[in-house]
Design a protein around this motif. Sequence first.
Motif, PDB file in Angstrom:
ATOM      1  N   GLY A  67       0.818  -1.202   0.000  1.00 36.62           N
ATOM      2  CA  GLY A  67       0.000   0.000   0.000  1.00 36.62           C
ATOM      3  C   GLY A  67       0.850   1.249   0.000  1.00 36.62           C
ATOM      4  O   GLY A  67       2.070   1.218   0.174  1.00 36.62           O
ATOM      5  N   VAL A  68       0.194   2.358  -0.187  1.00 38.72           N
ATOM      6  CA  VAL A  68       0.874   3.638  -0.312  1.00 38.72           C
ATOM      7  C   VAL A  68       1.537   4.042   1.004  1.00 38.72           C
ATOM      8  O   VAL A  68       2.702   4.447   1.030  1.00 38.72           O
ATOM      9  N   VAL A  69       0.818   3.908   2.116  1.00 40.86           N
ATOM     10  CA  VAL A  69       1.339   4.356   3.405  1.00 40.86           C
ATOM     11  C   VAL A  69       2.554   3.519   3.802  1.00 40.86           C
ATOM     12  O   VAL A  69       3.586   4.055   4.216  1.00 40.86           O
ATOM     13  N   PHE A  70       2.456   2.200   3.673  1.00 42.36           N
ATOM     14  CA  PHE A  70       3.566   1.339   4.065  1.00 42.36           C
ATOM     15  C   PHE A  70       4.804   1.603   3.203  1.00 42.36           C
ATOM     16  O   PHE A  70       5.924   1.667   3.698  1.00 42.36           O
ATOM     17  N   THR A  71       4.618   1.768   1.912  1.00 50.26           N
ATOM     18  CA  THR A  71       5.748   2.034   1.023  1.00 50.26           C
ATOM     19  C   THR A  71       6.402   3.374   1.349  1.00 50.26           C
ATOM     20  O   THR A  71       7.627   3.492   1.349  1.00 50.26           O
ATOM     21  N   MET A  81       7.116   9.455  -3.956  1.00 49.39           N
ATOM     22  CA  MET A  81       6.015   8.703  -4.559  1.00 49.39           C
ATOM     23  C   MET A  81       5.218   9.563  -5.538  1.00 49.39           C
ATOM     24  O   MET A  81       4.522   9.042  -6.394  1.00 49.39           O
ATOM     25  N   LEU A  82       5.329  10.879  -5.426  1.00 48.95           N
ATOM     26  CA  LEU A  82       4.661  11.776  -6.369  1.00 48.95           C
ATOM     27  C   LEU A  82       5.535  12.091  -7.582  1.00 48.95           C
ATOM     28  O   LEU A  82       5.055  12.642  -8.563  1.00 48.95           O
ATOM     29  N   GLY A  91       7.810   1.786  -6.490  1.00 48.64           N
ATOM     30  CA  GLY A  91       6.698   1.149  -7.182  1.00 48.64           C
ATOM     31  C   GLY A  91       6.091   2.046  -8.238  1.00 48.64           C
ATOM     32  O   GLY A  91       6.455   3.210  -8.394  1.00 48.64           O
ATOM     33  N   THR A  92       5.146   1.456  -8.956  1.00 44.38           N
ATOM     34  CA  THR A  92       4.463   2.201 -10.006  1.00 44.38           C
ATOM     35  C   THR A  92       3.051   2.543  -9.552  1.00 44.38           C
ATOM     36  O   THR A  92       2.576   2.055  -8.525  1.00 44.38           O
ATOM     37  N   HIS A  96      -0.153   0.487  -6.754  1.00 42.84           N
ATOM     38  CA  HIS A  96      -0.886   1.083  -5.638  1.00 42.84           C
ATOM     39  C   HIS A  96      -2.312   1.484  -6.000  1.00 42.84           C
ATOM     40  O   HIS A  96      -2.938   2.257  -5.284  1.00 42.84           O
ATOM     41  N   THR A  97      -2.835   0.955  -7.093  1.00 38.49           N
ATOM     42  CA  THR A  97      -4.189   1.294  -7.547  1.00 38.49           C
ATOM     43  C   THR A  97      -5.032   0.031  -7.590  1.00 38.49           C
ATOM     44  O   THR A  97      -4.573  -1.029  -8.012  1.00 38.49           O
TER      45      THR A  97
END
Length: 117
Positions: A67-71, A81-82, A91-92, A96-97
């Motif tokens: 997930g986004v938060v863990f990564t 990440m942005l 990641g891509t 995360h989608t």
Amino acid sequence: MSAGKPAASRVDGGKIMKTKSIICALILAASGGFCFGQGLQAPANNPKIKLPSKPAPATLTPSARGGVVFTAVRNGNPLQMLNPAAPARYGTARDHTSYDPQNPGKPKGIKLFEWTF
């Protein structure tokens, strides 16, 4: 009776009353600690009683969490990440989608926390 005598006795009586009330307050404060304090005896250690050992905490392997938060927390720089040119370890967008199973080309949401079993 003279007018000065009752006033003098009131001043002395007032000092005595203040002294008595302060002494009573100190005695009550000192004795109040005994009411709520612990006992004077230490608990005896009984060697016959054995406590059960603590079980090992359940841990998830790094591949089971996502997930986004863990990564973002794991990699240390969430602003990367942005960044479209960020390193591959972030990641891509596809990772995360979440997607609709009936329409796989259309994104449905962002995976903030993800656990796989």
